[in-house]
Design a protein around this motif. Sequence first.
Motif, PDB file in Angstrom:
ATOM      1  N   MET A 115       0.821  -1.185   0.000  1.00 23.20           N
ATOM      2  CA  MET A 115       0.000   0.000   0.000  1.00 23.20           C
ATOM      3  C   MET A 115       0.871   1.257   0.000  1.00 23.20           C
ATOM      4  N   MET A 116       1.935   1.236   0.784  1.00 24.80           N
ATOM      5  CA  MET A 116       2.810   2.404   0.829  1.00 24.80           C
ATOM      6  C   MET A 116       3.497   2.622  -0.518  1.00 24.80           C
ATOM      7  N   LEU A 117       3.867   1.550  -1.174  1.00 23.84           N
ATOM      8  CA  LEU A 117       4.477   1.661  -2.488  1.00 23.84           C
ATOM      9  C   LEU A 117       3.484   2.247  -3.487  1.00 23.84           C
ATOM     10  N   ALA A 118       2.238   1.799  -3.424  1.00 26.90           N
ATOM     11  CA  ALA A 118       1.205   2.304  -4.330  1.00 26.90           C
ATOM     12  C   ALA A 118       0.974   3.797  -4.117  1.00 26.90           C
ATOM     13  N   ILE A 119       0.953   4.224  -2.876  1.00 24.48           N
ATOM     14  CA  ILE A 119       0.750   5.649  -2.587  1.00 24.48           C
ATOM     15  C   ILE A 119       1.940   6.468  -3.080  1.00 24.48           C
ATOM     16  N   GLY A 120       3.128   5.903  -2.951  1.00 26.28           N
ATOM     17  CA  GLY A 120       4.317   6.603  -3.433  1.00 26.28           C
ATOM     18  C   GLY A 120       4.373   6.704  -4.949  1.00 26.28           C
ATOM     19  N   MET A 121       3.851   5.692  -5.637  1.00 30.63           N
ATOM     20  CA  MET A 121       3.886   5.667  -7.099  1.00 30.63           C
ATOM     21  C   MET A 121       2.680   6.355  -7.733  1.00 30.63           C
ATOM     22  N   LEU A 122       1.607   6.528  -7.001  1.00 33.06           N
ATOM     23  CA  LEU A 122       0.368   7.073  -7.544  1.00 33.06           C
ATOM     24  C   LEU A 122       0.520   8.438  -8.211  1.00 33.06           C
ATOM     25  N   PRO A 123       1.255   9.393  -7.629  1.00 36.96           N
ATOM     26  CA  PRO A 123       1.357  10.707  -8.287  1.00 36.96           C
ATOM     27  C   PRO A 123       1.956  10.655  -9.687  1.00 36.96           C
ATOM     28  N   LYS A 124       2.761   9.663  -9.967  1.00 39.98           N
ATOM     29  CA  LYS A 124       3.363   9.570 -11.297  1.00 39.98           C
ATOM     30  C   LYS A 124       2.334   9.207 -12.361  1.00 39.98           C
ATOM     31  N   PHE A 125       1.250   8.568 -11.952  1.00 39.36           N
ATOM     32  CA  PHE A 125       0.233   8.115 -12.896  1.00 39.36           C
ATOM     33  C   PHE A 125      -0.974   9.041 -12.974  1.00 39.36           C
ATOM     34  N   LEU A 126      -1.042  10.035 -12.087  1.00 38.08           N
ATOM     35  CA  LEU A 126      -2.161  10.985 -12.089  1.00 38.08           C
ATOM     36  C   LEU A 126      -1.726  12.314 -12.699  1.00 38.08           C
ATOM     37  N   PHE A 182      -1.830  16.468 -13.066  1.00 39.69           N
ATOM     38  CA  PHE A 182      -1.751  17.537 -12.065  1.00 39.69           C
ATOM     39  C   PHE A 182      -3.144  17.946 -11.596  1.00 39.69           C
ATOM     40  N   GLY A 183      -4.102  18.012 -12.510  1.00 39.11           N
ATOM     41  CA  GLY A 183      -5.472  18.384 -12.145  1.00 39.11           C
ATOM     42  C   GLY A 183      -6.113  17.370 -11.211  1.00 39.11           C
ATOM     43  N   SER A 184      -5.849  16.088 -11.449  1.00 39.65           N
ATOM     44  CA  SER A 184      -6.393  15.042 -10.577  1.00 39.65           C
ATOM     45  C   SER A 184      -5.795  15.142  -9.180  1.00 39.65           C
ATOM     46  N   ARG A 185      -4.497  15.405  -9.096  1.00 41.88           N
ATOM     47  CA  ARG A 185      -3.855  15.546  -7.789  1.00 41.88           C
ATOM     48  C   ARG A 185      -4.405  16.742  -7.029  1.00 41.88           C
ATOM     49  N   GLN A 186      -4.676  17.846  -7.733  1.00 39.91           N
ATOM     50  CA  GLN A 186      -5.248  19.019  -7.074  1.00 39.91           C
ATOM     51  C   GLN A 186      -6.648  18.722  -6.542  1.00 39.91           C
ATOM     52  N   LYS A 187      -7.431  17.977  -7.327  1.00 36.74           N
ATOM     53  CA  LYS A 187      -8.781  17.630  -6.899  1.00 36.74           C
ATOM     54  C   LYS A 187      -8.747  16.723  -5.675  1.00 36.74           C
ATOM     55  N   ILE A 188      -7.811  15.754  -5.659  1.00 40.42           N
ATOM     56  CA  ILE A 188      -7.663  14.874  -4.498  1.00 40.42           C
ATOM     57  C   ILE A 188      -7.242  15.691  -3.278  1.00 40.42           C
ATOM     58  N   ASN A 189      -6.285  16.598  -3.457  1.00 40.69           N
ATOM     59  CA  ASN A 189      -5.831  17.435  -2.338  1.00 40.69           C
ATOM     60  C   ASN A 189      -6.931  18.356  -1.830  1.00 40.69           C
ATOM     61  N   GLN A 190      -7.872  18.708  -2.688  1.00 41.24           N
ATOM     62  CA  GLN A 190      -8.991  19.550  -2.283  1.00 41.24           C
ATOM     63  C   GLN A 190      -9.932  18.790  -1.345  1.00 41.24           C
ATOM     64  N   TYR A 191     -10.098  17.483  -1.563  1.00 39.93           N
ATOM     65  CA  TYR A 191     -11.028  16.694  -0.758  1.00 39.93           C
ATOM     66  C   TYR A 191     -10.382  16.025   0.454  1.00 39.93           C
ATOM     67  N   LEU A 192      -9.075  16.054   0.572  1.00 42.77           N
ATOM     68  CA  LEU A 192      -8.402  15.427   1.708  1.00 42.77           C
ATOM     69  C   LEU A 192      -8.826  16.001   3.064  1.00 42.77           C
ATOM     70  N   PRO A 193      -8.974  17.316   3.243  1.00 48.66           N
ATOM     71  CA  PRO A 193      -9.417  17.817   4.549  1.00 48.66           C
ATOM     72  C   PRO A 193     -10.823  17.325   4.919  1.00 48.66           C
ATOM     73  N   ILE A 194     -11.707  17.214   3.945  1.00 55.38           N
ATOM     74  CA  ILE A 194     -13.060  16.727   4.212  1.00 55.38           C
ATOM     75  C   ILE A 194     -13.007  15.268   4.645  1.00 55.38           C
TER      76      ILE A 194
END
Length: 70
Positions: free
Chosen positions: A1-12, A14-26
């Motif tokens: 799981m930690m490896l997947a989280i570390g590798m995930l940004p390479k496959f997403l 920039f817009g998808s990462r911003q959207k995910i970061n927008q919903y993380l506090p919620i």
Amino acid sequence: MMLAIGMLPKFLSFGSRQKINQYLPIYTLFLAVFFVIRGLGLGIPYMSPQFEKSNTGQAITVCHTNKILK
């Protein structure tokens, strides 16, 4: 799981990462409220843990149907 989280940004993108970061506090707030309600032990089905008394009088958590009391 930690490896997947570390590798995930390479496959997403920039817009998808911003959207995910927008919903993380919620999501974090939702988890915090969930754990506080669970810790209060209000007896809400599927949220509150069940406690039983052992022979020594101490409360024990029952997670499964097979109970072993020593």
